[in-house]
Design a protein around this motif. Structure first.
Motif, PDB file in Angstrom:
ATOM      1  N   ASP A  89      10.990   5.683 -12.576  1.00  0.00           N
ATOM      2  CA  ASP A  89      12.650   5.731 -11.427  1.00  0.00           C
ATOM      3  C   ASP A  89      12.254   6.058 -10.161  1.00  0.00           C
ATOM      4  OD1 ASP A  89      13.064   3.881 -13.404  1.00  0.00           O
ATOM      5  OD2 ASP A  89      15.221   5.212 -14.096  1.00  0.00           O
ATOM      6  N   LEU A  90      12.029   7.170 -10.262  1.00  0.00           N
ATOM      7  CA  LEU A  90      11.311   7.883  -8.721  1.00  0.00           C
ATOM      8  C   LEU A  90      10.105   7.273  -8.310  1.00  0.00           C
ATOM      9  CD1 LEU A  90      11.467  10.808  -7.302  1.00  0.00           C
ATOM     10  CD2 LEU A  90       9.545  11.196  -9.049  1.00  0.00           C
ATOM     11  N   SER A  91       9.135   6.996  -8.939  1.00  0.00           N
ATOM     12  CA  SER A  91       8.241   6.235  -7.485  1.00  0.00           C
ATOM     13  C   SER A  91       8.357   4.965  -7.723  1.00  0.00           C
ATOM     14  CB  SER A  91       6.926   6.384  -8.914  1.00  0.00           C
ATOM     15  OG  SER A  91       5.449   5.170  -8.636  1.00  0.00           O
ATOM     16  N   SER A  94      11.006   5.125  -4.505  1.00  0.00           N
ATOM     17  CA  SER A  94       9.876   6.060  -3.725  1.00  0.00           C
ATOM     18  C   SER A  94       9.133   4.901  -3.472  1.00  0.00           C
ATOM     19  CB  SER A  94       9.504   6.748  -3.767  1.00  0.00           C
ATOM     20  OG  SER A  94       8.903   7.493  -4.766  1.00  0.00           O
ATOM     21  N   GLN A  95       8.550   3.552  -4.065  1.00  0.00           N
ATOM     22  CA  GLN A  95       7.036   2.855  -4.034  1.00  0.00           C
ATOM     23  C   GLN A  95       6.465   4.381  -3.281  1.00  0.00           C
ATOM     24  OE1 GLN A  95       7.898  -0.132  -0.564  1.00  0.00           O
ATOM     25  NE2 GLN A  95       9.318  -0.922  -1.995  1.00  0.00           N
ATOM     26  N   ALA A  96       6.148   5.467  -4.352  1.00  0.00           N
ATOM     27  CA  ALA A  96       5.335   6.189  -3.792  1.00  0.00           C
ATOM     28  C   ALA A  96       4.309   6.466  -5.046  1.00  0.00           C
ATOM     29  CB  ALA A  96       5.894   7.727  -3.742  1.00  0.00           C
ATOM     30  N   THR A  97       3.155   7.626  -5.144  1.00  0.00           N
ATOM     31  CA  THR A  97       1.872   7.761  -6.193  1.00  0.00           C
ATOM     32  C   THR A  97       2.911   8.712  -6.805  1.00  0.00           C
ATOM     33  OG1 THR A  97       0.372   6.504  -5.416  1.00  0.00           O
ATOM     34  CG2 THR A  97      -0.505   8.444  -7.087  1.00  0.00           C
ATOM     35  N   VAL A  98       3.291   8.516  -7.613  1.00  0.00           N
ATOM     36  CA  VAL A  98       3.992  10.119  -8.150  1.00  0.00           C
ATOM     37  C   VAL A  98       3.016  10.914  -9.125  1.00  0.00           C
ATOM     38  CG1 VAL A  98       6.013  10.725  -9.672  1.00  0.00           C
ATOM     39  CG2 VAL A  98       5.485   9.145  -8.721  1.00  0.00           C
TER      40      VAL A  98
END
Length: 410
Positions: A89-91, A94-98
């Motif tokens: 959900d965080l990735s 944020s549309q980020a690499t986690v």
């Protein structure tokens, strides 16, 4: 002047093994599957750790990176807390690499091993994933400094706080945003009978006995509780207690009636950094006690001349969490540091710098900006309000955290 050891350990990274895998999607909903590469990082002669490089969507911005530090073996039935769901959900939000840093703790590993592991993972990310200035010079693009995020709860929140406070040097690759959910930032809490809590039971509760047991498990020596890299709130204030030789975690006396300075005056002109423990009020404890109450006093952090600048920080917790007081105090101390830094940079700390009315206006503006930079969010759910707990409502908060990262790291 107090100057904490910002990097006590610089890991040497050797050969790395990469394994590409694709995890299965959620079985009961339509969330995107978690694309993951697993990397092994050697930590000098101290074994190795693994990192999971996770992307919940192919649209993730490769330059937006968030380090996720797992919850840690604090709560009962820890395996039921699904950090994978939180990362997904965080990735996605944020549309980020986690990047999950699988630090080692318990089962034969003690502090400071998890600190070293997190620093090793952070260095690997900077060297291999982040758009650093050196990498951009090789490709001919304009040099760009890497600005990373870090996120965690409980022990992961403790380590995330440590990383955010020590790796925020301006002018270089740094942690620019930190999301801390119910972090354990002070291991010097007293015995269970004096800790605040609503007495909630069940899986989502976090009783004081679990924190005491975790402290017994994670630290070989009670003196290590005083290390700011473990108890990050000690970057900003003195411990409020000292420990005598031969101390045992099985006998920690109550400090409920100790003469602590619980509410610090906002004296931004105080440049003395802190009042050493030796100069604090004499203790009223008896020789049979192992923990000696002391008066708490401020420390100036970041240290002058260090070029450190506190990152954008989002601190969240539940109103019923036993860690609420720690989160609230950390917020207050970080905001105070930002206010003092702002006033000092503007030359307003000198008593004759401004008229009293103008000085008050300047302080109000600095406090307002500090509250924007370090925010404090309190959920109303029962119990500890931990992320990833089955049957509880945490998804919206993680989604909001991901959206916050997206804005803070752009």
């Amino acid at each position: 002047m107090f100057c904490p050891p910002l990097r006590q350990f610089t890991p040497l990274l050797h050969s790395r093994r990469l394994r590409l895998s694709r995890s299965l999607p959620y079985s009961s909903n339509s969330r995107a599957s978690l694309i993951s590469e697993q990397v092994t990082v050697d930590c000098r002669s101290n074994g190795s750790i693994t990192l999971d490089v996770c992307r919940a969507t192919d649209r993730a911005d490769p330059s937006r990176i968030v380090l996720f530090l797992p919850t840690g073996p604090v709560v009962d039935h820890y395996a039921s807390i699904n950090d994978d769901n939180v990362i997904r959900d965080l990735s996605r939000a944020s549309q980020a690499t986690v990047v999950r840093v699988n630090y080692r703790l318990a089962h034969g590993y003690f502090y400071p091993t998890p600190i070293h592991d997190v620093l090793a993972g952070y260095d690997w990310v900077l060297e291999n994933l982040a758009p650093t200035a050196e990498a951009n010079r090789r490709t001919g693009y304009r040099p760009r400094i890497a600005r990373l995020g870090v996120c965690g709860q409980l022990v992961g929140g403790s380590l995330a706080t440590m990383l955010a406070l020590t790796e925020c040097r301006m002018g270089g690759d740094r942690i620019a945003a930190a999301a801390l959910h119910s972090p354990i930032v002070d291991w010097l809490f007293p015995d269970p009978s004096t800790l605040n809590g609503n007495g909630a039971t069940g899986f989502n509760a976090l009783p004081a006995s679990l924190l005491i047991r975790a402290r017994q498990t994670f630290f070989r020596n009670p003196a290590n509780w005083f290390d700011p890299l473990a108890s990050a709130i000690l970057f900003f204030r003195t411990p409020g207690s000292s420990i005598l030789s031969g101390a045992s975690d099985h006998h920690i006396p109550s400090t409920a009636n100790a003469n602590f300075v619980e509410d610090f005056p906002l004296d931004y002109s105080d440049a003395s950094a802190f009042v050493p423990i030796a100069e604090a009020e004499p203790s009223t404890s008896t020789p049979s006690q192992h923990v000696v109450p002391r008066r708490r006093a401020h420390r100036v952090f970041p240290p002058q001349g260090s070029a450190l600048r506190l990152p954008f920080t989002r601190i969240s917790t539940s109103s019923d969490s036993i860690l609420y007081d720690q989160s609230a105090e950390l917020t207050k101390l970080m905001q105070r540091s930002l206010v003092r830094t702002s006033l000092k940079a503007a030359g307003m700390l000198h008593p004759d710098a401004l008229e009293e009315r103008d000085r008050a206006i300047a302080e109000m503006e600095a406090e307002k900006n500090a509250e924007k930079r370090v925010s404090f969010l309190v959920g109303q759910g029962k119990g500890a309000g931990l992320w990833g707990v089955p049957g509880t409502e945490w998804e919206e908060e993680v989604e909001q955290t991901g959206l916050w990262f997206k804005e803070a790291l752009d």
